[in-house]
Design a protein around this motif. Sequence first.
Motif, PDB file in Angstrom:
ATOM      1  N   PRO A  49      32.035   8.802   1.916  1.00 45.09           N
ATOM      2  CA  PRO A  49      31.343   8.062   3.035  1.00 45.09           C
ATOM      3  C   PRO A  49      32.015   6.895   3.473  1.00 45.09           C
ATOM      4  CG  PRO A  49      30.124   7.866   1.101  1.00 45.09           C
ATOM      5  CD  PRO A  49      31.209   8.658   0.511  1.00 45.09           C
ATOM      6  N   ALA A  50      32.889   6.178   2.767  1.00 48.05           N
ATOM      7  CA  ALA A  50      33.690   4.892   3.197  1.00 48.05           C
ATOM      8  C   ALA A  50      34.985   4.812   2.618  1.00 48.05           C
ATOM      9  CB  ALA A  50      32.825   3.868   2.811  1.00 48.05           C
ATOM     10  N   PHE A  51      35.733   4.030   3.469  1.00 46.22           N
ATOM     11  CA  PHE A  51      37.155   3.817   3.130  1.00 46.22           C
ATOM     12  C   PHE A  51      37.495   2.548   3.211  1.00 46.22           C
ATOM     13  CE2 PHE A  51      41.770   4.266   3.759  1.00 46.22           C
ATOM     14  CZ  PHE A  51      42.305   4.955   2.645  1.00 46.22           C
ATOM     15  N   ASP A  52      38.011   1.892   2.369  1.00 45.08           N
ATOM     16  CA  ASP A  52      38.669   0.343   2.658  1.00 45.08           C
ATOM     17  C   ASP A  52      40.019   0.510   2.900  1.00 45.08           C
ATOM     18  OD1 ASP A  52      36.032  -0.478   1.821  1.00 45.08           O
ATOM     19  OD2 ASP A  52      36.762  -0.783  -0.244  1.00 45.08           O
ATOM     20  N   PHE A  53      40.417  -0.376   3.923  1.00 41.03           N
ATOM     21  CA  PHE A  53      41.851  -0.392   4.577  1.00 41.03           C
ATOM     22  C   PHE A  53      42.047  -1.881   5.137  1.00 41.03           C
ATOM     23  CE2 PHE A  53      45.033  -0.110   7.790  1.00 41.03           C
ATOM     24  CZ  PHE A  53      46.104   0.749   7.041  1.00 41.03           C
ATOM     25  N   GLU A  54      43.125  -2.429   4.499  1.00 40.67           N
ATOM     26  CA  GLU A  54      43.394  -4.149   4.962  1.00 40.67           C
ATOM     27  C   GLU A  54      42.247  -5.070   4.882  1.00 40.67           C
ATOM     28  OE1 GLU A  54      46.515  -4.934   5.566  1.00 40.67           O
ATOM     29  OE2 GLU A  54      47.482  -3.070   5.507  1.00 40.67           O
ATOM     30  N   GLY A  55      41.458  -4.817   3.767  1.00 36.44           N
ATOM     31  CA  GLY A  55      40.329  -5.665   3.615  1.00 36.44           C
ATOM     32  C   GLY A  55      38.924  -5.233   4.480  1.00 36.44           C
ATOM     33  N   VAL A  56      39.097  -4.272   5.243  1.00 32.26           N
ATOM     34  CA  VAL A  56      37.773  -3.837   5.979  1.00 32.26           C
ATOM     35  C   VAL A  56      37.412  -2.288   5.513  1.00 32.26           C
ATOM     36  CG1 VAL A  56      37.201  -2.950   8.449  1.00 32.26           C
ATOM     37  CG2 VAL A  56      38.823  -4.858   8.204  1.00 32.26           C
ATOM     38  N   THR A  57      35.953  -2.294   5.430  1.00 35.09           N
ATOM     39  CA  THR A  57      35.324  -1.190   4.856  1.00 35.09           C
ATOM     40  C   THR A  57      34.981  -0.275   6.235  1.00 35.09           C
ATOM     41  OG1 THR A  57      34.434  -2.117   3.006  1.00 35.09           O
ATOM     42  CG2 THR A  57      33.449  -0.148   3.756  1.00 35.09           C
ATOM     43  N   TYR A  58      35.494   0.760   6.233  1.00 39.33           N
ATOM     44  CA  TYR A  58      35.179   1.991   7.426  1.00 39.33           C
ATOM     45  C   TYR A  58      34.118   2.860   7.009  1.00 39.33           C
ATOM     46  CZ  TYR A  58      39.333   0.315   9.954  1.00 39.33           C
ATOM     47  OH  TYR A  58      40.129  -0.771  10.657  1.00 39.33           O
ATOM     48  N   ARG A  59      32.845   2.761   7.433  1.00 39.69           N
ATOM     49  CA  ARG A  59      31.826   3.743   7.049  1.00 39.69           C
ATOM     50  C   ARG A  59      31.541   4.728   7.924  1.00 39.69           C
ATOM     51  NH1 ARG A  59      28.821   3.825   2.449  1.00 39.69           N
ATOM     52  NH2 ARG A  59      29.139   1.432   2.166  1.00 39.69           N
ATOM     53  N   ARG A  60      31.626   5.978   7.369  1.00 42.63           N
ATOM     54  CA  ARG A  60      31.286   7.000   8.124  1.00 42.63           C
ATOM     55  C   ARG A  60      30.019   7.287   8.531  1.00 42.63           C
ATOM     56  NH1 ARG A  60      32.201  12.048   4.607  1.00 42.63           N
ATOM     57  NH2 ARG A  60      29.896  11.536   3.858  1.00 42.63           N
ATOM     58  N   VAL A  61      29.833   7.548  10.042  1.00 43.72           N
ATOM     59  CA  VAL A  61      28.574   7.605  10.721  1.00 43.72           C
ATOM     60  C   VAL A  61      28.687   9.321  11.021  1.00 43.72           C
ATOM     61  CG1 VAL A  61      26.888   7.372  12.813  1.00 43.72           C
ATOM     62  CG2 VAL A  61      28.585   5.841  11.858  1.00 43.72           C
ATOM     63  N   THR A  62      29.578   9.931  11.467  1.00 45.53           N
ATOM     64  CA  THR A  62      29.701  11.273  11.372  1.00 45.53           C
ATOM     65  C   THR A  62      31.173  11.637  11.073  1.00 45.53           C
ATOM     66  OG1 THR A  62      30.561  11.259  13.813  1.00 45.53           O
ATOM     67  CG2 THR A  62      28.185  11.604  13.415  1.00 45.53           C
ATOM     68  N   ALA A  63      31.387  12.846  10.577  1.00 45.65           N
ATOM     69  CA  ALA A  63      32.779  13.455   9.940  1.00 45.65           C
ATOM     70  C   ALA A  63      33.513  13.656  11.260  1.00 45.65           C
ATOM     71  CB  ALA A  63      32.573  14.496   9.023  1.00 45.65           C
ATOM     72  N   GLU A  64      32.895  14.153  12.140  1.00 45.73           N
ATOM     73  CA  GLU A  64      33.747  14.893  13.431  1.00 45.73           C
ATOM     74  C   GLU A  64      33.049  14.284  14.634  1.00 45.73           C
ATOM     75  OE1 GLU A  64      36.393  16.552  13.036  1.00 45.73           O
ATOM     76  OE2 GLU A  64      36.307  17.130  10.986  1.00 45.73           O
ATOM     77  N   PRO A  65      33.798  14.075  15.906  1.00 47.41           N
ATOM     78  CA  PRO A  65      33.369  13.469  17.169  1.00 47.41           C
ATOM     79  C   PRO A  65      32.136  14.355  17.319  1.00 47.41           C
ATOM     80  CG  PRO A  65      35.610  13.724  17.190  1.00 47.41           C
ATOM     81  CD  PRO A  65      35.350  14.388  16.009  1.00 47.41           C
ATOM     82  N   ALA A  66      30.940  13.502  17.591  1.00 46.71           N
ATOM     83  CA  ALA A  66      29.736  14.297  17.730  1.00 46.71           C
ATOM     84  C   ALA A  66      28.743  13.108  18.517  1.00 46.71           C
ATOM     85  CB  ALA A  66      29.178  15.144  16.683  1.00 46.71           C
ATOM     86  N   PRO A  67      28.996  12.769  19.695  1.00 46.24           N
ATOM     87  CA  PRO A  67      28.340  11.606  20.276  1.00 46.24           C
ATOM     88  C   PRO A  67      26.588  11.638  19.818  1.00 46.24           C
ATOM     89  CG  PRO A  67      29.643  12.550  21.875  1.00 46.24           C
ATOM     90  CD  PRO A  67      29.753  13.359  20.823  1.00 46.24           C
ATOM     91  N   ARG A  68      26.065  12.664  20.097  1.00 46.31           N
ATOM     92  CA  ARG A  68      24.721  12.722  19.853  1.00 46.31           C
ATOM     93  C   ARG A  68      24.121  12.454  18.453  1.00 46.31           C
ATOM     94  NH1 ARG A  68      22.020  17.607  23.736  1.00 46.31           N
ATOM     95  NH2 ARG A  68      22.662  16.795  25.754  1.00 46.31           N
ATOM     96  N   ALA A  69      24.850  13.111  17.555  1.00 45.79           N
ATOM     97  CA  ALA A  69      24.784  12.958  16.154  1.00 45.79           C
ATOM     98  C   ALA A  69      24.980  11.444  15.806  1.00 45.79           C
ATOM     99  CB  ALA A  69      25.525  13.835  15.301  1.00 45.79           C
ATOM    100  N   PHE A  70      26.265  10.992  16.340  1.00 44.47           N
ATOM    101  CA  PHE A  70      26.572   9.553  15.885  1.00 44.47           C
ATOM    102  C   PHE A  70      25.445   8.590  16.392  1.00 44.47           C
ATOM    103  CE2 PHE A  70      28.755   5.420  16.518  1.00 44.47           C
ATOM    104  CZ  PHE A  70      29.515   5.312  15.773  1.00 44.47           C
ATOM    105  N   LEU A  71      24.886   8.742  17.491  1.00 41.89           N
ATOM    106  CA  LEU A  71      23.863   7.846  18.121  1.00 41.89           C
ATOM    107  C   LEU A  71      22.562   7.866  17.198  1.00 41.89           C
ATOM    108  CD1 LEU A  71      24.238   8.256  21.897  1.00 41.89           C
ATOM    109  CD2 LEU A  71      25.232   6.352  20.392  1.00 41.89           C
TER     110      LEU A  71
END
Length: 353
Positions: A49-71
Motif C-alpha cells: 500500500p505504500a513505497f518509500d523513495f528518496e525519503g518520501v513515502t508514496y501512499r496508494r489511493v488507487t492501484a490503477e488510474p480511476a478518478p472517481r475511485a481516487f476522489l
Amino acid sequence: MRIAFVATTTAHHGDDWNARRMRGVAERLAARGHDVTVCCTQWWDGDHPAFDFEGVTYRRVTAEPAPRAFLARLPLVLNGLAPDVIHVATDPYLAVSAAKVAGMIRRTPVVVEWWAHPDDTAPPWRRYRAARSAHRVFVPSRTVETTVREYGADPDAIDVLPDSVDMAGIRSAPVDTRADVVYARDLDEHANAEEFLLAMAELRDREWRVAIIGDGPARPDIERTARDLRIDDRVEFLGALDPEAQRPILKGAHVFVQTATWAPFATELLRALACGCVGVVEYQSGSAAHELVEEDPRGSLVTSPQEIADEIAAAASMESWTVNEAYAPYDHDAVLDRYVDCYERAVDDYGLF
C-alpha cells in the motif's frame, strides 16, 4: 511537520513540468527532516500500500488510474495520515474538494499548487471551486497568479513560490564551451524553437555554435527547420539532459534564448541565468519567462526573431560570466524556506477559525 501531497500522477508516472516540481519540493522537504507522504495512484510493483523513495513515502489511493475511485477514497487515506497540512496538485480539480473533506474532519488546512496548463479541458466551474475553496493557493509566477485571481481566489491567500536551482552545484560545475547560444526545454507543441532558429539564421554571417537541450514530439520538426534554414551544421541537438549535465554547457555559453509559448515558470531560463548567461526572452502571453529578465540588467525582452537576433548580436559586447549571484534567492534552500513559511502560516491561520 507532517505534509501530505495529493496528486493522481507523479514524476514516476510521467516526467512533466508540474510533476518534476512537486517531486523536487517533496524530496527537499524530506531531506530537511519533515514527514512527507504523497497520496497518488500506485506506480511501484507489488501489492504494497505504500513505497518509500528518496525519503518520501508514496501512499496508494488507487492501484490503477480511476478518478472517481481516487476522489472517493482520498479523504479516508488522508484521515489516516493525520497531516499538519494537505498540499494538493490541481489535477484533477475535484481533488481539492475531496481533500477538504479530510481537512474539515481533522481541522487541517488545504493548500493548492496551481500551474494553469493551456491544454486543460476541465469545466470552468471546477476551476472556480478549487481556487475558492483552498486555504492558500501556491503559484509559480505572477502570470499564473493573474489566472488564479480570475477564478476567484482571495488575493491575500495567494503565495508566489518560484522554481529553484542548485546554486552550490552551479558554482562548482566545470565549464563546457561547446556552444555560444543555448535553447533548453521539453520539445513539445509549446516549444516554439523554430522562432529561435529563424533568429540564428539572421546571424548566419557571424561565427556561432548553438546547443538545443531537450527532447519530445516536436524535435523532428525543429531539426527539419534547422536543415531548411541551412544552419544544421552549426546546431547540436543534445537531447534531454538532467540539470547536472546542463550546468557546464550553460556556464560555457554566452546567451540563452527563451521562445516557448507556454511556461508557468521558465525553469531552464532560470538555470541559465544563474549560470551567467545573458537572457533573451521572446514575450508570449502564456509564458512567465519575461518575469525573470524584467529586472535583469543583462537580460532583454523581445517580440520577434529579428529582435532576438539583434539582442544576441548586442550581447557579444557583454562580459562572459559563469555564475550570476543575483539569482541566489532562487536557490533550493531559499525557496524551500518560503514553502515552509507558507505551510506554517496556513496552519496558524486555520487555527484562528
